[in-house]
Design an enzyme around this catalytic site. Sequence first.
Site, mmCIF file in Angstrom:
data_model
loop_
_atom_site.group_PDB
_atom_site.id
_atom_site.type_symbol
_atom_site.label_atom_id
_atom_site.label_comp_id
_atom_site.label_asym_id
_atom_site.label_seq_id
_atom_site.Cartn_x
_atom_site.Cartn_y
_atom_site.Cartn_z
ATOM 1 C CB SER A 1 -0.916 0.006 1.225
ATOM 2 O OG SER A 1 -1.652 -1.187 1.299
HETATM 3 N N1 SAM Z 1 -0.401 -5.097 4.161
HETATM 4 C C1 SAM Z 1 0.298 -5.403 2.937
HETATM 5 C C2 SAM Z 1 1.686 -4.834 2.900
HETATM 6 O O1 SAM Z 1 2.090 -4.175 3.849
HETATM 7 O O2 SAM Z 1 2.374 -5.108 1.912
HETATM 8 C C3 SAM Z 1 -0.452 -4.982 1.698
HETATM 9 C C4 SAM Z 1 -1.600 -5.847 1.460
HETATM 10 S S1 SAM Z 1 -2.248 -5.938 -0.168
HETATM 11 C C5 SAM Z 1 -2.867 -4.322 -0.455
HETATM 12 C C6 SAM Z 1 -3.666 -6.917 0.252
HETATM 13 C C7 SAM Z 1 -3.348 -8.353 0.636
HETATM 14 O O3 SAM Z 1 -4.517 -8.959 1.148
HETATM 15 C C8 SAM Z 1 -2.894 -9.204 -0.537
HETATM 16 O O4 SAM Z 1 -1.644 -9.774 -0.282
HETATM 17 C C9 SAM Z 1 -3.985 -10.263 -0.638
HETATM 18 O O5 SAM Z 1 -3.520 -11.521 -1.077
HETATM 19 C C10 SAM Z 1 -4.485 -10.315 0.785
HETATM 20 N N2 SAM Z 1 -5.811 -10.887 0.975
HETATM 21 C C11 SAM Z 1 -6.921 -10.715 0.223
HETATM 22 N N3 SAM Z 1 -7.952 -11.398 0.752
HETATM 23 C C12 SAM Z 1 -7.478 -12.017 1.884
HETATM 24 C C13 SAM Z 1 -8.053 -12.849 2.871
HETATM 25 N N4 SAM Z 1 -9.331 -13.243 2.837
HETATM 26 N N5 SAM Z 1 -7.278 -13.294 3.876
HETATM 27 C C14 SAM Z 1 -5.970 -12.937 3.947
HETATM 28 N N6 SAM Z 1 -5.367 -12.138 3.038
HETATM 29 C C15 SAM Z 1 -6.111 -11.686 2.015
#
Ligand code: SAM
Length: 210
Positions: A52
């Site tokens: 992000s």
């Molecule tokens: N917090 C992260 C960072 O610091 O890099 C950025 C996260 S990215 C915007 C969103 C993440 O949420 C992705 O890696 C995606 O695979 C994960 N995601 C989506 N749905 C999810 C779920 N139900 N449970 C766990 N992770 C999930």
Amino acid sequence: MVEKQLRPRDISDRRVLEAMAKVPRHLFVPPSYQSQAYEDRPLPIGNDQTISQPYMVAVMTQLLALQGEERVLEIGTGSGYQAAILAELARVVFTIERIPALIQKARKILQVLGYENIFFLTGDGTKGWPEEAPFDGIIVTAGAPQIPETLKWQLAEGGRLVIPVGPRYTQMLFKVTRKENQFLEEEVTGCVFVPLVGDFGWQEEGWTGP
Ligand code: SAM
């Protein structure tokens, strides 16, 4: 990044600013993007996911109002960057990621950096982590179609849930505060996140719920 993008905007929590100045963001992005790691935007991290924008990481972290003794749950480990920021500010961080390749990479870099207060789970974070609940803070770093009830009930008394909610390509950031069995919902700012995919999120192909 801190002086140009965070301090002049509305990031005033000294501990958040210090954590953002300390954690080496370039180590959490692929080598080809390292030169852009401190720019004011999200970057690709593989598997169609993103790290992000620094400002959004700061806003969401500030909303958790961490003092140092909290247990925090993060849904969406991604690169591991947000988990590192949380680990600087709370006692213990639990982080869930649905894509095994991403959580493996994140775990490795967080280990190299010496974080010992982060615990990892591969799976669907929309269900939370009931065995470790309650949490003083829950941060969801992917966009949800609605606020999952499961997560609200895993908050401790006075706990805060920060989550982007709305249609697939644009959301509103919500802060939800638990007061006994009531949940106060506040709208914070517009945002754009990759989808939260899971039982209480979007289906893989698109949301077909109510
Ligand atoms: N917090 C992260 C960072 O610091 O890099 C950025 C996260 S990215 C915007 C969103 C993440 O949420 C992705 O890696 C995606 O695979 C994960 N995601 C989506 N749905 C999810 C779920 N139900 N449970 C766990 N992770 C999930």
